[in-house]
Design a protein around this motif. Structure first.
Motif, PDB file in Angstrom:
ATOM      1  N   ASP A  20      -4.809 -60.458-117.357  1.00 57.88           N
ATOM      2  CA  ASP A  20      -3.877 -59.068-116.269  1.00 57.88           C
ATOM      3  C   ASP A  20      -4.461 -58.745-115.300  1.00 57.88           C
ATOM      4  N   ARG A  24      -1.873 -59.493-111.565  1.00 55.93           N
ATOM      5  CA  ARG A  24      -1.927 -58.348-110.807  1.00 55.93           C
ATOM      6  C   ARG A  24      -2.696 -58.825-109.024  1.00 55.93           C
ATOM      7  N   SER A 102      -7.893 -49.320-118.892  1.00 55.09           N
ATOM      8  CA  SER A 102      -6.110 -49.888-119.185  1.00 55.09           C
ATOM      9  C   SER A 102      -5.260 -49.858-117.889  1.00 55.09           C
ATOM     10  N   GLU A 103      -4.095 -50.739-117.646  1.00 56.22           N
ATOM     11  CA  GLU A 103      -3.855 -50.750-116.473  1.00 56.22           C
ATOM     12  C   GLU A 103      -3.085 -49.503-116.356  1.00 56.22           C
ATOM     13  N   THR A 104      -2.778 -48.793-117.300  1.00 60.45           N
ATOM     14  CA  THR A 104      -2.472 -47.190-116.749  1.00 60.45           C
ATOM     15  C   THR A 104      -3.281 -46.335-116.230  1.00 60.45           C
ATOM     16  N   VAL A 105      -4.815 -46.410-116.785  1.00 64.91           N
ATOM     17  CA  VAL A 105      -5.543 -45.800-115.921  1.00 64.91           C
ATOM     18  C   VAL A 105      -5.794 -45.887-114.139  1.00 64.91           C
ATOM     19  N   ALA A 107      -3.699 -47.504-112.647  1.00 64.26           N
ATOM     20  CA  ALA A 107      -2.863 -46.934-111.676  1.00 64.26           C
ATOM     21  C   ALA A 107      -2.467 -46.167-111.187  1.00 64.26           C
ATOM     22  N   ARG A 108      -3.171 -44.818-112.307  1.00 60.34           N
ATOM     23  CA  ARG A 108      -3.312 -43.675-111.759  1.00 60.34           C
ATOM     24  C   ARG A 108      -3.916 -43.601-111.134  1.00 60.34           C
ATOM     25  N   ARG A 157       7.120 -41.828-103.850  1.00 66.95           N
ATOM     26  CA  ARG A 157       5.952 -41.562-104.526  1.00 66.95           C
ATOM     27  C   ARG A 157       5.929 -39.530-103.912  1.00 66.95           C
TER      28      ARG A 157
END
Length: 184
Positions: A20, A24, A102-105, A107-108, A157
Protein backbone atom coordinates in the motif's frame (compact mmCIF):
# COMPACT_ATOMS: atom_id res chain seq x y z
CA UNK A 1 11.43 -22.87 8.07
CA UNK A 2 7.86 -23.49 9.10
CA UNK A 3 5.69 -20.54 10.07
CA UNK A 4 2.77 -20.70 12.41
CA UNK A 5 -0.52 -19.37 11.11
CA UNK A 6 -0.21 -16.25 13.28
CA UNK A 7 3.32 -15.56 11.97
CA UNK A 8 2.21 -16.06 8.38
CA UNK A 9 -0.75 -13.72 8.88
CA UNK A 10 1.47 -11.10 10.52
CA UNK A 11 3.97 -11.26 7.63
CA UNK A 12 1.15 -11.10 5.11
CA UNK A 13 -0.26 -7.98 6.79
CA UNK A 14 3.19 -6.36 6.89
CA UNK A 15 3.66 -7.05 3.18
CA UNK A 16 0.23 -5.62 2.39
CA UNK A 17 1.12 -2.43 4.28
CA UNK A 18 4.39 -2.20 2.33
CA UNK A 19 2.51 -2.72 -0.94
CA UNK A 20 0.00 0.00 0.00
CA UNK A 21 2.82 2.40 0.84
CA UNK A 22 4.56 1.64 -2.45
CA UNK A 23 1.32 2.09 -4.39
CA UNK A 24 0.80 5.50 -2.74
CA UNK A 25 4.36 6.50 -3.63
CA UNK A 26 3.81 5.35 -7.22
CA UNK A 27 0.56 7.34 -7.43
CA UNK A 28 2.32 10.44 -6.06
CA UNK A 29 5.16 10.11 -8.57
CA UNK A 30 2.75 9.59 -11.45
CA UNK A 31 0.83 12.71 -10.43
CA UNK A 32 4.08 14.63 -10.12
CA UNK A 33 5.25 13.49 -13.57
CA UNK A 34 1.87 14.31 -15.10
CA UNK A 35 1.92 17.78 -13.54
CA UNK A 36 5.47 18.32 -14.78
CA UNK A 37 4.49 17.31 -18.29
CA UNK A 38 1.45 19.60 -18.27
CA UNK A 39 3.36 22.57 -16.88
CA UNK A 40 6.45 21.97 -18.99
CA UNK A 41 4.54 21.62 -22.24
CA UNK A 42 6.20 19.90 -25.20
CA UNK A 43 9.73 20.62 -23.95
CA UNK A 44 9.24 18.64 -20.71
CA UNK A 45 10.81 15.32 -21.82
CA UNK A 46 14.18 17.00 -22.40
CA UNK A 47 17.23 14.86 -23.11
CA UNK A 48 16.35 11.35 -21.94
CA UNK A 49 19.35 9.14 -21.38
CA UNK A 50 20.47 7.23 -24.50
CA UNK A 51 19.50 3.86 -23.03
CA UNK A 52 16.09 4.98 -21.70
CA UNK A 53 12.88 4.37 -23.62
CA UNK A 54 9.81 6.54 -23.10
CA UNK A 55 7.64 3.51 -22.37
CA UNK A 56 10.19 1.72 -20.19
CA UNK A 57 9.26 1.40 -16.53
CA UNK A 58 11.45 3.18 -14.03
CA UNK A 59 13.32 0.60 -11.94
CA UNK A 60 12.34 0.66 -8.27
CA UNK A 61 14.24 -0.86 -5.37
CA UNK A 62 12.29 -3.81 -4.02
CA UNK A 63 11.51 -3.67 -0.28
CA UNK A 64 12.89 -7.19 0.16
CA UNK A 65 16.48 -6.10 -0.59
CA UNK A 66 18.92 -6.11 2.27
CA UNK A 67 19.72 -2.62 3.59
CA UNK A 68 23.41 -2.86 2.58
CA UNK A 69 22.58 -4.02 -0.95
CA UNK A 70 22.36 -1.32 -3.62
CA UNK A 71 19.55 -1.36 -6.19
CA UNK A 72 20.41 -2.86 -9.56
CA UNK A 73 19.51 0.24 -11.58
CA UNK A 74 18.90 3.80 -10.48
CA UNK A 75 16.12 5.92 -11.99
CA UNK A 76 17.31 8.44 -14.57
CA UNK A 77 18.42 11.78 -13.20
CA UNK A 78 15.96 14.65 -13.69
CA UNK A 79 16.84 17.24 -16.34
CA UNK A 80 19.13 19.99 -15.05
CA UNK A 81 16.60 22.74 -15.84
CA UNK A 82 13.75 21.11 -13.90
CA UNK A 83 13.34 22.22 -10.30
CA UNK A 84 13.84 19.53 -7.70
CA UNK A 85 10.76 18.07 -6.06
CA UNK A 86 10.16 19.56 -2.63
CA UNK A 87 10.98 17.25 0.26
CA UNK A 88 8.19 14.99 1.45
CA UNK A 89 6.50 16.64 4.43
CA UNK A 90 7.30 14.95 7.75
CA UNK A 91 3.64 14.21 8.47
CA UNK A 92 3.37 12.10 5.31
CA UNK A 93 5.98 9.59 6.46
CA UNK A 94 5.01 7.48 9.47
CA UNK A 95 7.66 7.23 12.17
CA UNK A 96 8.89 3.87 13.43
CA UNK A 97 6.22 3.38 16.08
CA UNK A 98 3.44 4.28 13.63
CA UNK A 99 4.08 1.67 10.95
CA UNK A 100 0.74 -0.02 11.66
CA UNK A 101 -1.36 3.09 11.14
CA UNK A 102 -4.22 2.60 8.75
CA UNK A 103 -4.48 4.45 5.48
CA UNK A 104 -7.49 6.30 6.87
CA UNK A 105 -5.51 7.66 9.81
CA UNK A 106 -2.67 8.77 7.53
CA UNK A 107 -5.15 10.40 5.12
CA UNK A 108 -6.79 12.32 7.96
CA UNK A 109 -3.41 13.44 9.25
CA UNK A 110 -2.49 14.60 5.74
CA UNK A 111 -5.81 16.47 5.44
CA UNK A 112 -5.26 18.27 8.76
CA UNK A 113 -1.72 19.21 7.78
CA UNK A 114 -3.00 20.44 4.42
CA UNK A 115 -5.53 22.74 6.11
CA UNK A 116 -2.85 23.98 8.52
CA UNK A 117 -0.60 24.77 5.56
CA UNK A 118 -3.47 26.60 3.83
CA UNK A 119 -4.09 28.67 6.96
CA UNK A 120 -0.38 29.50 7.19
CA UNK A 121 -0.36 30.58 3.52
CA UNK A 122 -3.43 32.78 4.05
CA UNK A 123 -1.93 34.33 7.20
CA UNK A 124 1.33 35.02 5.39
CA UNK A 125 -0.46 36.63 2.45
CA UNK A 126 -2.64 38.74 4.72
CA UNK A 127 -5.47 38.71 2.20
CA UNK A 128 -8.12 36.33 0.83
CA UNK A 129 -6.81 34.03 -1.87
CA UNK A 130 -8.21 31.95 -4.71
CA UNK A 131 -7.81 28.16 -4.45
CA UNK A 132 -5.41 28.16 -7.42
CA UNK A 133 -3.09 30.63 -5.67
CA UNK A 134 -3.25 28.58 -2.47
CA UNK A 135 -2.48 25.38 -4.39
CA UNK A 136 0.57 26.96 -5.99
CA UNK A 137 1.94 27.96 -2.59
CA UNK A 138 1.25 24.67 -0.79
CA UNK A 139 2.66 22.67 -3.72
CA UNK A 140 5.99 24.37 -3.03
CA UNK A 141 5.80 22.89 0.47
CA UNK A 142 5.38 19.34 -0.85
CA UNK A 143 1.60 18.96 -0.74
CA UNK A 144 -0.23 17.36 -3.63
CA UNK A 145 -3.85 16.67 -4.44
CA UNK A 146 -4.99 13.77 -6.61
CA UNK A 147 -7.25 13.93 -9.61
CA UNK A 148 -7.57 15.58 -12.98
CA UNK A 149 -8.14 19.01 -11.44
CA UNK A 150 -6.14 19.58 -8.23
CA UNK A 151 -7.60 23.10 -7.87
CA UNK A 152 -11.12 21.66 -7.79
CA UNK A 153 -10.00 19.02 -5.27
CA UNK A 154 -8.50 21.71 -3.04
CA UNK A 155 -11.56 23.93 -3.46
CA UNK A 156 -13.79 21.06 -2.31
CA UNK A 157 -11.66 20.47 0.79
CA UNK A 158 -11.61 24.17 1.63
CA UNK A 159 -15.34 24.53 1.03
CA UNK A 160 -16.03 21.65 3.43
CA UNK A 161 -13.87 23.32 6.11
CA UNK A 162 -15.47 26.75 5.62
CA UNK A 163 -18.75 25.98 7.35
CA UNK A 164 -19.86 27.26 10.75
CA UNK A 165 -17.11 26.73 13.31
CA UNK A 166 -14.59 25.84 10.61
CA UNK A 167 -11.15 27.40 10.30
CA UNK A 168 -11.92 29.02 6.93
CA UNK A 169 -14.44 31.46 5.50
CA UNK A 170 -15.57 31.31 1.89
CA UNK A 171 -15.78 34.82 0.47
CA UNK A 172 -16.60 34.02 -3.13
CA UNK A 173 -16.20 31.40 -5.83
CA UNK A 174 -13.12 29.46 -4.63
CA UNK A 175 -11.90 32.47 -2.59
CA UNK A 176 -11.03 31.82 1.05
CA UNK A 177 -9.73 33.61 4.12
CA UNK A 178 -9.12 32.49 7.71
CA UNK A 179 -12.45 32.43 9.58
CA UNK A 180 -11.24 34.86 12.25
CA UNK A 181 -10.19 37.43 9.59
CA UNK A 182 -13.78 38.31 8.75
CA UNK A 183 -15.23 38.07 12.23
CA UNK A 184 -15.45 41.23 14.18
Amino acid sequence: MVLSEAEALARLEALRRQRDAIERQIADLLLYLDLGRRLGGPAAPAQPSPDARADAPIPVQEPTLQPAQAPVAAPPAPPAAAPERPPVPAFAVPVEGEVGLSETVLARRYGRALIEAVLAVLEEAGRPMHASEILARISEQGFSLPGQDPVAALNTRLWKRSGPGGPLKRLGEAVYAPADAEEG
